[in-house]
Design a protein around this motif. Sequence first.
Motif, PDB file in Angstrom:
ATOM      1  N   GLY A 200      10.082  -1.884   6.677  1.00  0.00           N
ATOM      2  CA  GLY A 200      11.451  -2.388   6.632  1.00  0.00           C
ATOM      3  C   GLY A 200      12.477  -1.305   6.401  1.00  0.00           C
ATOM      4  O   GLY A 200      13.441  -1.166   7.153  1.00  0.00           O
ATOM      5  N   CYS A 201      12.252  -0.480   5.350  1.00  0.00           N
ATOM      6  CA  CYS A 201      13.267   0.530   4.991  1.00  0.00           C
ATOM      7  C   CYS A 201      12.775   1.966   5.112  1.00  0.00           C
ATOM      8  O   CYS A 201      13.558   2.902   5.007  1.00  0.00           O
ATOM      9  CB  CYS A 201      13.767   0.277   3.569  1.00  0.00           C
ATOM     10  N   GLY A 202      11.468   2.162   5.309  1.00  0.00           N
ATOM     11  CA  GLY A 202      10.943   3.516   5.487  1.00  0.00           C
ATOM     12  C   GLY A 202      10.509   4.198   4.207  1.00  0.00           C
ATOM     13  O   GLY A 202      10.042   5.344   4.240  1.00  0.00           O
ATOM     14  N   TYR A 203      10.618   3.526   3.058  1.00  0.00           N
ATOM     15  CA  TYR A 203      10.177   4.115   1.783  1.00  0.00           C
ATOM     16  C   TYR A 203       8.678   4.410   1.840  1.00  0.00           C
ATOM     17  O   TYR A 203       7.891   3.601   2.351  1.00  0.00           O
ATOM     18  CB  TYR A 203      10.482   3.151   0.633  1.00  0.00           C
ATOM     19  N   GLN A 204       8.262   5.577   1.315  1.00  0.00           N
ATOM     20  CA  GLN A 204       6.845   5.946   1.305  1.00  0.00           C
ATOM     21  C   GLN A 204       6.249   5.720  -0.072  1.00  0.00           C
ATOM     22  O   GLN A 204       6.658   6.339  -1.053  1.00  0.00           O
ATOM     23  CB  GLN A 204       6.635   7.397   1.727  1.00  0.00           C
ATOM     24  N   ASN A 205       5.271   4.830  -0.129  1.00  0.00           N
ATOM     25  CA  ASN A 205       4.577   4.507  -1.374  1.00  0.00           C
ATOM     26  C   ASN A 205       3.200   5.170  -1.337  1.00  0.00           C
ATOM     27  O   ASN A 205       2.259   4.638  -0.743  1.00  0.00           O
ATOM     28  CB  ASN A 205       4.444   2.989  -1.519  1.00  0.00           C
ATOM     29  N   LYS A 206       3.070   6.330  -1.971  1.00  0.00           N
ATOM     30  CA  LYS A 206       1.829   7.099  -1.900  1.00  0.00           C
ATOM     31  C   LYS A 206       0.670   6.423  -2.624  1.00  0.00           C
ATOM     32  O   LYS A 206      -0.499   6.755  -2.391  1.00  0.00           O
ATOM     33  CB  LYS A 206       2.056   8.502  -2.450  1.00  0.00           C
ATOM     34  N   ALA A 207       0.973   5.466  -3.504  1.00  0.00           N
ATOM     35  CA  ALA A 207      -0.082   4.745  -4.226  1.00  0.00           C
ATOM     36  C   ALA A 207      -0.935   3.920  -3.267  1.00  0.00           C
ATOM     37  O   ALA A 207      -2.089   3.611  -3.543  1.00  0.00           O
ATOM     38  CB  ALA A 207       0.534   3.834  -5.287  1.00  0.00           C
ATOM     39  N   VAL A 208      -0.380   3.589  -2.094  1.00  0.00           N
ATOM     40  CA  VAL A 208      -1.080   2.759  -1.109  1.00  0.00           C
ATOM     41  C   VAL A 208      -2.190   3.548  -0.407  1.00  0.00           C
ATOM     42  O   VAL A 208      -3.001   2.992   0.315  1.00  0.00           O
ATOM     43  CB  VAL A 208      -0.076   2.175  -0.081  1.00  0.00           C
ATOM     44  N   LYS A 209      -2.230   4.858  -0.645  1.00  0.00           N
ATOM     45  CA  LYS A 209      -3.289   5.691  -0.056  1.00  0.00           C
ATOM     46  C   LYS A 209      -4.655   5.197  -0.514  1.00  0.00           C
ATOM     47  O   LYS A 209      -5.659   5.350   0.181  1.00  0.00           O
ATOM     48  CB  LYS A 209      -3.089   7.149  -0.469  1.00  0.00           C
ATOM     49  N   ASN A 210      -4.702   4.596  -1.693  1.00  0.00           N
ATOM     50  CA  ASN A 210      -5.930   3.997  -2.228  1.00  0.00           C
ATOM     51  C   ASN A 210      -6.292   2.778  -1.384  1.00  0.00           C
ATOM     52  O   ASN A 210      -5.525   1.818  -1.283  1.00  0.00           O
ATOM     53  CB  ASN A 210      -5.695   3.583  -3.683  1.00  0.00           C
TER      54      ASN A 210
END
Length: 202
Positions: free
Chosen positions: A148-158
């Motif tokens: 939606g906005c392009g924010y990168q959530n690095k926690a999702v790498k898990n």
Amino acid sequence: GLKDFAILSDGTVYKNPKFFRSLETKLAKEQRKLSRRKIQALKDGRKLSESKNYQKQRIKVANIHETIKNKRTDYLHKISTEIVKNHDIIGIEDLLVKNMMLNRKLAKSISEVSWAEFRTMLEYKAKWYGKEIIAVARNFPSSQLCSGCGYQNKAVKNLAVRKWECPECHAHHDRDTNASINLNQEALRILTSRTVGTTELA
């Protein structure tokens, strides 16, 4: 994916039938029987090629392997044909399957889904039908970006994180659906940049 075989950016989900897992118990049982017959034939001083019981069991085991292979190949053909026929541009992840197979916990599951074979089918069928396959770079963080906005959530790498909420725009995401939307957007961006570059050269 492993949970589902493939998820398209329009929300279409292709399930992972797990053909090997469905016959794994039966295969293991027949392979144990084959091993026992091999041991018995060698004890009796018979060549395996001359042992009728061993050869019958070997064929039975081979037939189970063949059944698994045929079911998987048939499923891959149906999905790849459907996707190619219904889409002009197809964006896919450029996965390095060989490296992913080094993960012992996932190796069997990755081998079962046959991603490399599926990609090959998509590519040659796309040529048949005049469609475009775009492989998005393997370092593109498709799962981590909020579509939606392009924010990168690095926690999702898990890989254990299947659903998440964007802290910026508060959109709720299913990991795989969100990744497919991001891949679609990136594939279109790559195609647009190619088209612009070609126009400038011309």
